[in-house]
Design a protein around this motif. Sequence first.
Motif, mmCIF file in Angstrom:
data_model
loop_
_atom_site.group_PDB
_atom_site.id
_atom_site.type_symbol
_atom_site.label_atom_id
_atom_site.label_comp_id
_atom_site.label_asym_id
_atom_site.label_seq_id
_atom_site.Cartn_x
_atom_site.Cartn_y
_atom_site.Cartn_z
ATOM 1 N N ARG A 34 0.515 5.222 -1.551
ATOM 2 C CA ARG A 34 0.455 6.021 -2.787
ATOM 3 C C ARG A 34 1.521 5.572 -3.784
ATOM 4 O O ARG A 34 1.260 5.469 -4.978
ATOM 5 N N ALA A 35 2.724 5.344 -3.289
ATOM 6 C CA ALA A 35 3.822 4.924 -4.172
ATOM 7 C C ALA A 35 3.503 3.584 -4.826
ATOM 8 O O ALA A 35 3.633 3.428 -6.045
ATOM 9 N N ILE A 36 3.069 2.629 -4.032
ATOM 10 C CA ILE A 36 2.785 1.296 -4.561
ATOM 11 C C ILE A 36 1.592 1.341 -5.509
ATOM 12 O O ILE A 36 1.622 0.764 -6.595
ATOM 13 N N ARG A 37 0.528 2.032 -5.107
ATOM 14 C CA ARG A 37 -0.674 2.098 -5.946
ATOM 15 C C ARG A 37 -0.427 2.851 -7.241
ATOM 16 O O ARG A 37 -1.136 2.647 -8.225
ATOM 17 N N SER A 38 0.590 3.685 -7.295
ATOM 18 C CA SER A 38 0.873 4.428 -8.526
ATOM 19 C C SER A 38 1.528 3.555 -9.602
ATOM 20 O O SER A 38 1.615 3.958 -10.755
ATOM 21 N N LEU A 39 1.973 2.352 -9.224
ATOM 22 C CA LEU A 39 2.520 1.427 -10.215
ATOM 23 C C LEU A 39 1.396 0.965 -11.144
ATOM 24 O O LEU A 39 0.302 0.645 -10.687
ATOM 25 N N GLU A 40 1.678 0.918 -12.421
ATOM 26 C CA GLU A 40 0.667 0.558 -13.417
ATOM 27 C C GLU A 40 0.073 -0.831 -13.187
ATOM 28 O O GLU A 40 -1.101 -1.068 -13.460
ATOM 29 N N SER A 41 0.855 -1.744 -12.671
ATOM 30 C CA SER A 41 0.394 -3.128 -12.488
ATOM 31 C C SER A 41 -0.407 -3.338 -11.210
ATOM 32 O O SER A 41 -0.887 -4.446 -10.954
ATOM 33 N N VAL A 42 -0.587 -2.293 -10.389
ATOM 34 C CA VAL A 42 -1.213 -2.433 -9.069
ATOM 35 C C VAL A 42 -2.591 -1.779 -9.042
ATOM 36 O O VAL A 42 -2.754 -0.644 -9.479
ATOM 37 N N ALA A 43 -3.567 -2.520 -8.494
ATOM 38 C CA ALA A 43 -4.924 -1.981 -8.340
ATOM 39 C C ALA A 43 -5.149 -1.447 -6.922
ATOM 40 O O ALA A 43 -5.689 -0.365 -6.748
ATOM 41 N N GLN A 44 -4.747 -2.218 -5.926
ATOM 42 C CA GLN A 44 -4.959 -1.833 -4.525
ATOM 43 C C GLN A 44 -3.781 -2.290 -3.688
ATOM 44 O O GLN A 44 -2.997 -3.149 -4.108
ATOM 45 N N VAL A 45 -3.684 -1.725 -2.485
ATOM 46 C CA VAL A 45 -2.612 -2.096 -1.560
ATOM 47 C C VAL A 45 -3.239 -2.510 -0.238
ATOM 48 O O VAL A 45 -4.052 -1.786 0.324
ATOM 49 N N HIS A 46 -2.857 -3.685 0.228
ATOM 50 C CA HIS A 46 -3.296 -4.156 1.535
ATOM 51 C C HIS A 46 -2.198 -3.815 2.535
ATOM 52 O O HIS A 46 -1.011 -4.062 2.269
ATOM 53 N N VAL A 47 -2.574 -3.255 3.674
ATOM 54 C CA VAL A 47 -1.629 -2.887 4.728
ATOM 55 C C VAL A 47 -1.971 -3.742 5.939
ATOM 56 O O VAL A 47 -3.101 -3.721 6.421
ATOM 57 N N ASN A 48 -0.986 -4.500 6.418
ATOM 58 C CA ASN A 48 -1.243 -5.459 7.489
ATOM 59 C C ASN A 48 -0.137 -5.452 8.532
ATOM 60 O O ASN A 48 1.022 -5.210 8.219
ATOM 61 N N ARG A 49 -0.543 -5.798 9.735
ATOM 62 C CA ARG A 49 0.403 -6.043 10.818
ATOM 63 C C ARG A 49 -0.080 -7.285 11.544
ATOM 64 O O ARG A 49 -1.221 -7.359 11.974
ATOM 65 N N TRP A 50 0.786 -8.298 11.615
ATOM 66 C CA TRP A 50 0.481 -9.493 12.383
ATOM 67 C C TRP A 50 1.370 -9.462 13.609
ATOM 68 O O TRP A 50 2.570 -9.281 13.507
ATOM 69 N N GLY A 51 0.805 -9.643 14.784
ATOM 70 C CA GLY A 51 1.566 -9.505 16.012
ATOM 71 C C GLY A 51 2.133 -10.783 16.571
ATOM 72 O O GLY A 51 2.796 -10.755 17.599
ATOM 73 N N ASP A 52 1.882 -11.922 15.933
ATOM 74 C CA ASP A 52 2.312 -13.191 16.515
ATOM 75 C C ASP A 52 3.706 -13.632 16.097
ATOM 76 O O ASP A 52 4.262 -14.541 16.695
ATOM 77 N N GLY A 53 4.271 -13.034 15.056
ATOM 78 C CA GLY A 53 5.546 -13.521 14.546
ATOM 79 C C GLY A 53 6.759 -12.986 15.262
ATOM 80 O O GLY A 53 7.550 -13.722 15.837
ATOM 81 N N THR A 54 6.931 -11.694 15.253
ATOM 82 C CA THR A 54 8.133 -11.082 15.810
ATOM 83 C C THR A 54 7.760 -9.934 16.738
ATOM 84 O O THR A 54 6.725 -9.297 16.558
ATOM 85 N N ALA A 55 8.608 -9.692 17.718
ATOM 86 C CA ALA A 55 8.347 -8.621 18.679
ATOM 87 C C ALA A 55 8.694 -7.248 18.115
ATOM 88 O O ALA A 55 8.287 -6.238 18.663
ATOM 89 N N HIS A 56 9.448 -7.188 17.032
ATOM 90 C CA HIS A 56 9.823 -5.927 16.384
ATOM 91 C C HIS A 56 8.733 -5.616 15.362
ATOM 92 O O HIS A 56 8.449 -6.426 14.484
#
Length: 157
Positions: free
Chosen positions: A86-108
């Motif tokens: 909601r915070a990111i999408r409320s920025l005037e310059s933003v249309a959509q927000v992609h939310v991702n998690r990749w599990g191969d990089g770090t264990a945290h």
Amino acid sequence: MRIKPLQEPVDAEPPRRGDRQEQCAACHTPDSAYLWSNERWRLKSPPAPSGLPVVVILEPRAHLDLGDLSTMHAAELGVLTVRLERAIRSLESVAQVHVNRWGDGTAHLQQWFLARPHGYLQLRGPFMTMWDEILPPVEEHEWRMNLEYIAAWLADD
């Protein structure tokens, strides 16, 4: 253009960065390096602007991966995901927000939030991370203002 051939599978998966807590960079990074933090979560950004108006990364303070989250952490992750989107999408310059998690990089656990700029329909879909590296960086002043806005949104609990 030729498709790169698929390599043969390996017998053993290589270890991920920070598999052991004492080697985990996130566990040893002070709160001052983060945009926002509370008793269980911290939010950071890459060190410099990229091609997207906002890229932020949410991490648990504890050395946990997605499957290790307690019920409380999992519930908080859901709430924080919605608040950040909601915070990111409320920025005037933003249309959509992609939310991702990749599990191969770090264990945290790192959950990434990538803002697609308004009007840039070609950036839709799973290749937006590649566009982030190709596009010219956002103006630093705008980038910093966006990050400050998101941090303030989270701080206003």
